[in-house]
Design a protein around this motif. Structure first.
Motif, PDB file in Angstrom:
ATOM      1  N   VAL A 353       0.159  18.120  29.836  1.00  0.00           N
ATOM      2  CA  VAL A 353      -0.866  17.547  29.429  1.00  0.00           C
ATOM      3  C   VAL A 353      -2.011  18.663  29.106  1.00  0.00           C
ATOM      4  CG1 VAL A 353      -2.918  16.268  30.712  1.00  0.00           C
ATOM      5  CG2 VAL A 353      -0.391  15.690  31.092  1.00  0.00           C
ATOM      6  N   TYR A 354      -2.624  18.560  28.517  1.00  0.00           N
ATOM      7  CA  TYR A 354      -3.916  19.657  27.837  1.00  0.00           C
ATOM      8  C   TYR A 354      -5.095  19.053  28.155  1.00  0.00           C
ATOM      9  CZ  TYR A 354       0.238  21.362  25.770  1.00  0.00           C
ATOM     10  OH  TYR A 354       1.714  21.942  25.481  1.00  0.00           O
ATOM     11  N   TYR A 355      -5.993  19.953  28.591  1.00  0.00           N
ATOM     12  CA  TYR A 355      -7.580  19.426  28.747  1.00  0.00           C
ATOM     13  C   TYR A 355      -8.286  20.513  28.681  1.00  0.00           C
ATOM     14  CZ  TYR A 355      -7.458  21.225  33.713  1.00  0.00           C
ATOM     15  OH  TYR A 355      -7.031  21.837  34.588  1.00  0.00           O
ATOM     16  N   TYR A 356      -9.733  20.295  28.963  1.00  0.00           N
ATOM     17  CA  TYR A 356     -10.442  21.679  29.214  1.00  0.00           C
ATOM     18  C   TYR A 356     -11.449  21.215  30.341  1.00  0.00           C
ATOM     19  CZ  TYR A 356     -13.999  18.829  26.318  1.00  0.00           C
ATOM     20  OH  TYR A 356     -14.810  17.856  26.055  1.00  0.00           O
ATOM     21  N   ASP A 357     -11.963  22.085  31.212  1.00  0.00           N
ATOM     22  CA  ASP A 357     -12.878  21.878  32.311  1.00  0.00           C
ATOM     23  C   ASP A 357     -13.403  22.985  32.835  1.00  0.00           C
ATOM     24  OD1 ASP A 357     -14.322  20.515  34.090  1.00  0.00           O
ATOM     25  OD2 ASP A 357     -12.649  19.424  34.926  1.00  0.00           O
ATOM     26  N   LYS A 358     -14.454  23.196  33.356  1.00  0.00           N
ATOM     27  CA  LYS A 358     -14.865  24.398  34.010  1.00  0.00           C
ATOM     28  C   LYS A 358     -14.093  25.132  34.849  1.00  0.00           C
ATOM     29  CE  LYS A 358     -19.183  24.689  34.576  1.00  0.00           C
ATOM     30  NZ  LYS A 358     -19.334  25.672  33.349  1.00  0.00           N
ATOM     31  N   THR A 359     -13.877  26.355  35.015  1.00  0.00           N
ATOM     32  CA  THR A 359     -13.042  27.150  35.841  1.00  0.00           C
ATOM     33  C   THR A 359     -13.450  28.561  35.916  1.00  0.00           C
ATOM     34  OG1 THR A 359     -10.682  27.560  36.275  1.00  0.00           O
ATOM     35  CG2 THR A 359     -11.265  27.634  33.886  1.00  0.00           C
TER      36      THR A 359
END
Length: 766
Positions: A353-359
């Motif tokens: 599963v691919y996503y983007y979020d603050k890290t």
């Protein structure tokens, strides 16, 4: 079959009457001899200067510098020179027409010529077997099946090359063109594994087609049916294509029918390849003596208990530094991490599963200071030539799973059909990917509840939430640290007895470290009840806190001594003591033996000595101790920055060996109670885990690993240790190197050259 053997015999006679075949043998032998001699000489020299050898078979034959690995890298250069004339010369001199007019079938022609190449390939393997025989005579307990597996892999690879070369030779009457086309096709098969890896269907097809590294597993000692069948399918495929080519020349057919035959053969081969790659249909044999290519017994036991469906979902955050591991083009490589587990759990499913979020990724702030997270993700996706629509937004990913506790890092979620879930992480070290120990620990949570570790709090104890040097965050719950409890089957939590809490019944281990404020009597009573019912615990003290902590030890027969231990040193402060593993401890734990053998120490800043007796009913084993000289219990000096401690016998200070850590055990009902007491709480702290001190061999991770393994009754961390390989010695001295080089690099190739010249000259006379 008689016709096939006659054709093969005729082909072999022509082959060995030509100088090319013998020249290839001589050059091949010299290269192999040079590689073997260099490796073997290095090990002999290491042994001669006193270095300890281990895994000699692997180092000589199968490591990345090993003989078989090196041969695999240049083997493809020889085969086209042998196969280029198999059919090309028949076409060039017109003898192909005689073959067509004879009662010999197309299949007999192709199989006869290919059988000759199989025999020549056996000659090449026989040359390599000479080095194996040399190893059997000179290496103590050489792992013979390991080497035979590697030779088998090289033989299959050579046969595959030969089938490809035969087909290319069948396409042209020019031998040089056939050789170049063979090299070209081998290059395509080497690099095709990276083609189309971002397209789901094409990804598996091209990855299976790739011949690159196909014999690595066999050279490494693991015989897998998928790899063996790959070579067989490739051989049969190109032999069938060669036969079809001859059929088309002997009997004219329409182009449509001819193409359909070729396509049918290729499609059928791909279908067989697909079946061979299904985990449920794979078979394995680990040829290594230590079964190093197979899961350890503890891991196998966990997999046997995992009944029912299992799914591993890998969450890949495009804004996180480790995203590349899970990108579509790397999925097949990533899945190999679980290849050994698929052997025992073939129904296991994997999803990405691919996503983007603050890290946490400081480089993004430097590269894209003016962009928000979405815009940054778009820029990265564009640079990688990926469709941005495949990445879920922060809101969309939160509907599937909450990864905030994982800090939105690259992580895998393991889900069992019984509803149990567990996270499997990557780590901020050189290896990054989890090893068998961490993978099995995550899997084991599906069948066995995690062991609960309670850290006593409320009295100034070491805090599992604090990330400073004194805190216990790293050892307890740092998801980026491989050895942290959270990554090895434990769950940690704070326990406050000063607000009326009781110690839960499911507590596996209670940790009391560096108490700074006195306990209330009710708290001492609760701790004593936990001890009386057989609870396991760790008690870690510090100087100046003996009066507070000694009441905890009263029922154990242990006492924190007054003062603090010091050790004479020119480079470090005196209150830094380097604990030594005791011989009793080394006898029960292999990694302790390693520490004692190589004089690795456990640094303990500001440590208290331990006194003990066995009158309390516990069996006591010292684990760490001081040196017998240069160490004493300092009762006067407390400031070691400005002051210097001096041994004063009249003050009761005595130079001797002092116990630093003790392992206590006794039977309580049907359970064995285990308690670990140490005179220093810093050796488990954040600061000490990554501290290196110049001039002293220190090891800060082995002790906590052992302590928690012992206290958990061997449940966690998972024991993935394997028996040592017995091939630890070479029966040859430095004087033998010269004779070995003369024999292998001089006489061996020379004998083949003389044999070839004699046969060639005999042929010329005829």
């Amino acid at each position: 079959m008689k016709v096939i053997f006659k054709i093969a015999k005729s082909e072999l006679s022509m082959l060995f009457y030509s100088p090319v075949a013998w020249l290839i043998l001589v050059i091949f032998t010299f290269q192999a001899s040079m590689a073997f001699s260099n490796l073997f000489s290095d090990l002999v020299v290491d042994q001669a200067i006193g270095n300890r050898l281990w895994d000699v078979t692997e180092k000589v034959f199968s490591s990345y510098r090993g003989l078989l690995s090196q041969v695999q890298q240049y083997l493809y250069l020889y085969i086209p020179l042998l196969t280029m004339g198999l059919m090309s010369k028949e076409r060039n001199n017109g003898s192909i027409k005689l073959l067509f007019s004879s009662p010999i079938t197309n299949t007999q022609i192709i199989l006869g010529k290919y059988f000759a190449m199989m025999i020549y390939a056996l000659v090449l393997i026989a040359i390599l077997f000479v080095y194996a025989i040399f190893g059997m005579c000179t290496i103590k307990d050489m792992d013979v099946p390991y080497v035979l597996s590697g030779l088998f892999g090289l033989y299959l690879l050579t046969c595959a090359y030969a089938a490809i070369g035969l087909f290319m030779s069948n396409l042209t009457s020019y031998q040089v063109v056939a050789a170049m086309c063979t090299l070209g096709l081998l290059a395509v098969l080497n690099f095709i594994g990276g083609v189309g890896q971002d397209i789901p269907f094409l990804r598996d097809v091209t990855y299976w087609l790739s011949i690159r590294g196909r014999s690595n597993e066999l050279i490494g000692g693991l015989i897998c049916s998928e790899d063996v069948l790959y070579f067989i399918i490739v051989v049969v495929l190109f032999l069938m294509l060669s036969i079809l080519k001859l059929m088309g020349e002997r009997k004219k057919t329409s182009r449509k029918i001819a193409i359909s035959r070729y396509v049918g053969v290729v499609v059928f081969a791909m279908f067989l390849g697909y079946l061979s790659s299904l985990p449920a249909l794979m078979g394995f044999y680990d040829a290594t003596v230590t079964k190093q290519r197979t899961l350890t017994p503890n891991s196998q036991d966990v997999m046997r208990q995992l009944k029912g469906g299992l799914k591993i979902t890998t969450y890949v955050n495009l804004l996180e530094p480790n995203y590349a591991t899970g990108l579509p083009q790397n999925i097949n490589k990533d899945k190999r991490l679980f290849r050994q587990y698929l052997r025992f759990k073939p129904e296991m499913k994997m999803k990405y599963v691919y996503y983007y979020d603050k890290t946490e990724n400081e480089s993004l702030d430097q590269r894209y200071p003016l962009l928000n997270d979405r815009e940054r993700a778009q820029e990265i996706a564009s640079g990688l030539e990926l469709n941005f629509k495949m990445f879920l937004s922060p809101e969309e990913i939160k509907k599937q799973v909450d990864l905030s506790e994982e800090r939105n890092r690259f992580v895998r979620l393991i889900e069992h059909e019984n509803g149990q879930k567990s996270f499997l992480r990557i780590f901020d070290d050189m290896s990054r990917q989890p090893n068998e120990k961490e993978i099995t620990a995550a899997m084991k949570r599906m069948v066995v509840p995690a062991m609960q570790v309670a850290f006593l709090s409320g009295h100034g104890e070491r805090d599992i939430d604090r990330k400073g040097d004194r805190g216990y965050y790293v050892i307890s719950q740092d998801i980026t640290y491989r050895e942290a409890l959270i990554n090895n089957g434990f769950d940690s939590y704070k326990l406050f007895l000063n607000d009326g809490q009781k110690i839960p019944e499911n507590t596996g281990i209670l940790i009391i470290a560096d108490v700074r404020q006195p306990f209330e009597q009710e708290e001492l009573d609760e701790i004593q009840r936990y001890i009386d019912r057989g609870g396991n615990l760790i008690i870690a003290g510090e100087p100046d806190k003996q009066e507070i902590m000694n009441p905890l030890l009263a029922s154990l027969g242990v006492r924190f001594m007054p003062g603090r231990l010091v050790q004479e040193s020119e480079d470090f402060t005196q209150n830094l003591v380097f604990g030594k593993i005791t011989r009793e401890a080394a006898d029960i734990y292999s990694r302790f033996r390693w520490m004692l053998r190589w004089n690795y120490r456990v640094p303990m800043p500001d440590v208290v000595g331990l006194e003990y007796s066995t009158d309390a009913g516990f069996d006591v084993m010292p684990i760490l101790e001081t040196d017998s000289t240069g160490c004493w219990n300092e009762l006067e000096t407390t400031d070691f920055t400005e002051g210097k401690a001096v041994l004063h016998a009249e003050a009761g200070e005595k130079e001797q060996t002092y116990a630093l850590a003790l392992a206590l055990s006794r039977k309580v009902g049907e359970k064995e109670q285990r308690i670990f007491v140490m005179g220093d709480a810093d050796c488990f702290s954040n600061g000490e885990f990554f501290m290196k001190r110049r001039g002293v061999n220190t090891e800060n991770q082995i002790l906590p690993n052992y302590v928690f393994f012992w206290l958990s009754g061997g449940e966690y961390p998972i024991d993935t240790a394997r028996p040592n390989s017995p091939d630890t010695k070479i029966y040859m001295g430095l004087e033998g190197i010269t004779w070995m080089n003369i024999g292998l690099m001089g006489l061996f190739p020379l004998a083949l050259a003389v044999c070839g010249i004699v046969i060639w000259a005999k042929r010329r006379r005829k």
